[in-house]
Design a protein around this motif. Sequence first.
Motif, mmCIF file in Angstrom:
data_model
loop_
_atom_site.group_PDB
_atom_site.id
_atom_site.type_symbol
_atom_site.label_atom_id
_atom_site.label_comp_id
_atom_site.label_asym_id
_atom_site.label_seq_id
_atom_site.Cartn_x
_atom_site.Cartn_y
_atom_site.Cartn_z
ATOM 1 N N GLY A 219 0.775 -1.234 0.000
ATOM 2 C CA GLY A 219 0.000 0.000 0.000
ATOM 3 C C GLY A 219 0.802 1.277 0.000
ATOM 4 N N GLY A 220 2.125 1.174 -0.080
ATOM 5 C CA GLY A 220 2.967 2.366 -0.129
ATOM 6 C C GLY A 220 3.239 2.780 -1.563
ATOM 7 N N PHE A 221 4.049 3.831 -1.724
ATOM 8 C CA PHE A 221 4.419 4.278 -3.065
ATOM 9 C C PHE A 221 5.810 4.884 -3.017
ATOM 10 N N VAL A 222 6.410 4.997 -4.191
ATOM 11 C CA VAL A 222 7.736 5.590 -4.315
ATOM 12 C C VAL A 222 7.620 6.811 -5.209
ATOM 13 N N ASP A 223 8.057 7.954 -4.692
ATOM 14 C CA ASP A 223 7.977 9.213 -5.421
ATOM 15 C C ASP A 223 9.365 9.840 -5.495
ATOM 16 N N ASP A 224 9.922 9.887 -6.710
ATOM 17 C CA ASP A 224 11.235 10.493 -6.926
ATOM 18 C C ASP A 224 12.301 9.876 -6.017
ATOM 19 N N GLY A 225 12.223 8.547 -5.843
ATOM 20 C CA GLY A 225 13.208 7.832 -5.045
ATOM 21 C C GLY A 225 12.939 7.821 -3.551
ATOM 22 N N TYR A 226 11.806 8.377 -3.114
ATOM 23 C CA TYR A 226 11.489 8.456 -1.685
ATOM 24 C C TYR A 226 10.265 7.597 -1.357
ATOM 25 N N LEU A 227 10.371 6.844 -0.273
ATOM 26 C CA LEU A 227 9.261 6.035 0.204
ATOM 27 C C LEU A 227 8.142 6.942 0.706
ATOM 28 N N ASN A 228 6.971 6.788 0.112
ATOM 29 C CA ASN A 228 5.811 7.641 0.432
ATOM 30 C C ASN A 228 6.160 9.124 0.336
ATOM 31 N N GLY A 229 7.141 9.431 -0.527
ATOM 32 C CA GLY A 229 7.548 10.812 -0.735
ATOM 33 C C GLY A 229 8.308 11.429 0.425
ATOM 34 N N GLU A 230 8.725 10.609 1.416
ATOM 35 C CA GLU A 230 9.326 11.154 2.642
ATOM 36 C C GLU A 230 10.713 10.621 2.962
ATOM 37 N N LEU A 231 10.947 9.312 2.780
ATOM 38 C CA LEU A 231 12.158 8.684 3.311
ATOM 39 C C LEU A 231 12.968 8.070 2.165
ATOM 40 N N SER A 232 14.287 8.269 2.209
ATOM 41 C CA SER A 232 15.141 7.817 1.104
ATOM 42 C C SER A 232 15.621 6.383 1.260
#
Length: 321
Positions: free
Chosen positions: A180-193
């Motif tokens: 149920g998560g996602f990866v945005d620009d290399g970041y987990l849920n847009g927050e964590l690298s």
Amino acid sequence: MENSSLENGKAQFVPTIRSGSWTDIGHRKCMEDEHICVDDLSKHLGLLFEGPQPYAFYGVFDGHCGAGAAIFVRNNLLRLVLEDVDFLQMVRKDGDFFIAAEKAVKNAFLLADLSLADDSDVDSSCGTTVLIALILGRSLLVANAGDCRAVLCRRGRAVALSRDHKPDLFSERLRIEALGGFVDDGYLNGELSVARALGDWDMKMPKGSPSPLSSEPEFQQVDLTEEDEFLIIGCDGIWDVISSEWAVNMVREELMQYNDPERCSRKLVQEALRQNTQDNLTVVVVSFSAEPPPVIERPPLRYHYIAAEGFRSLRGFLEAV
């Protein structure tokens, strides 16, 4: 009865453990890295082990959103491993190291993660990546959750003993999205690298539920031989600017000249700073011999020549294509 310490008529390799470490705050405002080096674990803990020697433990912990989680894991993870009853029985009876150690280390990672959720002194947004190396005799186990890295030098060659758990790593992305998560620009849920870490309970599902941000380690196992010269473990501040092969070459040259693991660690940190890394820096070098690495005789280069007539034919073919 044949001696169990003999293999194909030759004595098995027994490493002589020496280590050195170095840290630097780098360009950050605060230091969030932690590490641990225990060359003689039985002596350190005052325990009598009947299993093979040496017995050693190393770890690097790269904290984020503060150093609290890294400090907590550094202070508690080894204790949690050694409290595992099956693991202690295995060590004392010279049992199957890898099976017992994997089980104990995995449980220790998960227990440390759950303990962070209940520790009021550590903010819920605080987390840490974790990489440890456990040595028993000639058995080496590496466990990793995050983007710290372990690299073995085998006769001058770099051998990867961990994967960088970045969210855009294909297998990690699949696991994240399946939960149920996602990866945005290399970041987990847009927050964590990173895709794996202990702590970060503001991002995780309730206790007992699988989470896109995993605290479960991956393992690599090695039976050390005389070709295995040293191990490098370090936080990503090193690997952001230095490749594994480059690091192995630097450490090997430094060991050949000075035979000092701590000097090697300092050299890596200084080089990373020279390459303008932007992170904290922590590295541990573990040597498996009292002697410096030997000079490697490289086979002479072979050159292949094309006769003039053959070259003209080849050029004509290429021009016609």
